[in-house]
Design a protein around this motif. Structure first.
Motif, PDB file in Angstrom:
ATOM      1  N   GLU A   1     -16.627  14.333   2.391  1.00 49.01           N
ATOM      2  CA  GLU A   1     -15.528  14.659   3.306  1.00 49.01           C
ATOM      3  C   GLU A   1     -15.310  16.167   3.401  1.00 49.01           C
ATOM      4  O   GLU A   1     -15.030  16.687   4.483  1.00 49.01           O
ATOM      5  N   GLU A   2     -15.430  16.867   2.279  1.00 43.80           N
ATOM      6  CA  GLU A   2     -15.290  18.327   2.304  1.00 43.80           C
ATOM      7  C   GLU A   2     -16.408  18.969   3.132  1.00 43.80           C
ATOM      8  O   GLU A   2     -16.169  19.930   3.859  1.00 43.80           O
TER       9      GLU A   2
ATOM     10  N   GLN B   1     -15.655  18.380   6.818  1.00 47.32           N
ATOM     11  CA  GLN B   1     -14.615  19.261   7.353  1.00 47.32           C
ATOM     12  C   GLN B   1     -15.213  20.573   7.838  1.00 47.32           C
ATOM     13  O   GLN B   1     -14.782  21.125   8.841  1.00 47.32           O
TER      14      GLN B   1
ATOM     15  N   PRO C   1     -18.495  19.293  11.138  1.00 48.41           N
ATOM     16  CA  PRO C   1     -18.086  17.989  11.682  1.00 48.41           C
ATOM     17  C   PRO C   1     -19.193  17.228  12.417  1.00 48.41           C
ATOM     18  O   PRO C   1     -19.126  16.012  12.537  1.00 48.41           O
TER      19      PRO C   1
END
Length: 136
Positions: free
Chosen positions: A104-105, A108, A111
């Motif tokens: 997820e990092e 971010q 994308p």
């Protein structure tokens, strides 16, 4: 005359030492190593240079990610990322949630990218996905 020259050299040496100290304190690689020792999350990346790999440390484990440039519908972006642990033996104790958090990092910051893990993490994730288990 000689004394003035010595004073200038001492002054230049002091300025050089102060400059070197600041350069050392604000070095991103030093921050990465410090975060690794303290088992914190830290993301070291040069977004401007696609050819340069990024480094992530999480819970004392150092990961490296390789970026690949590709096309999206409107621009050129990083579209593929391969991530692996620098030391497989350091993975002990990490859970699926930890890998999901790291993914997820990365998402971010990039994308449009598909994140792929290299062995042995890939086998763990594939095994859990084939069993129908969720990340949580």
């Amino acid at each position: 005359m000689f004394i003035i020259l010595i004073r200038l050299l001492v002054f230049a040496l002091i300025i050089f030492l102060i400059y070197s100290g600041f350069k050392y304190l604000f070095n991103p690689k030093r921050k990465l190593e410090l975060a690794k020792e303290q088992k914190q999350f830290y993301f070291l990346d040069d977004k401007e240079d696609v050819r340069k790999n990024f480094m992530v440390t999480y819970k004392g484990v150092l990961f490296e990610g390789e970026k690949y440039l590709g096309t999206t519908s409107q621009s050129f972006e990083v579209v593929s990322i391969f991530v692996w642990a620098k030391s497989s033996s350091a993975l002990q104790g990490l859970t699926l949630k930890d890998f999901y958090y790291i993914e997820e990092e990365i998402k971010q910051r990039y994308p449009y990218a598909d994140v792929d893990w290299k062995s042995p993490i890939k086998e763990l994730l594939d095994k859990k996905r084939s069993q129908g288990e969720k990340w949580s």
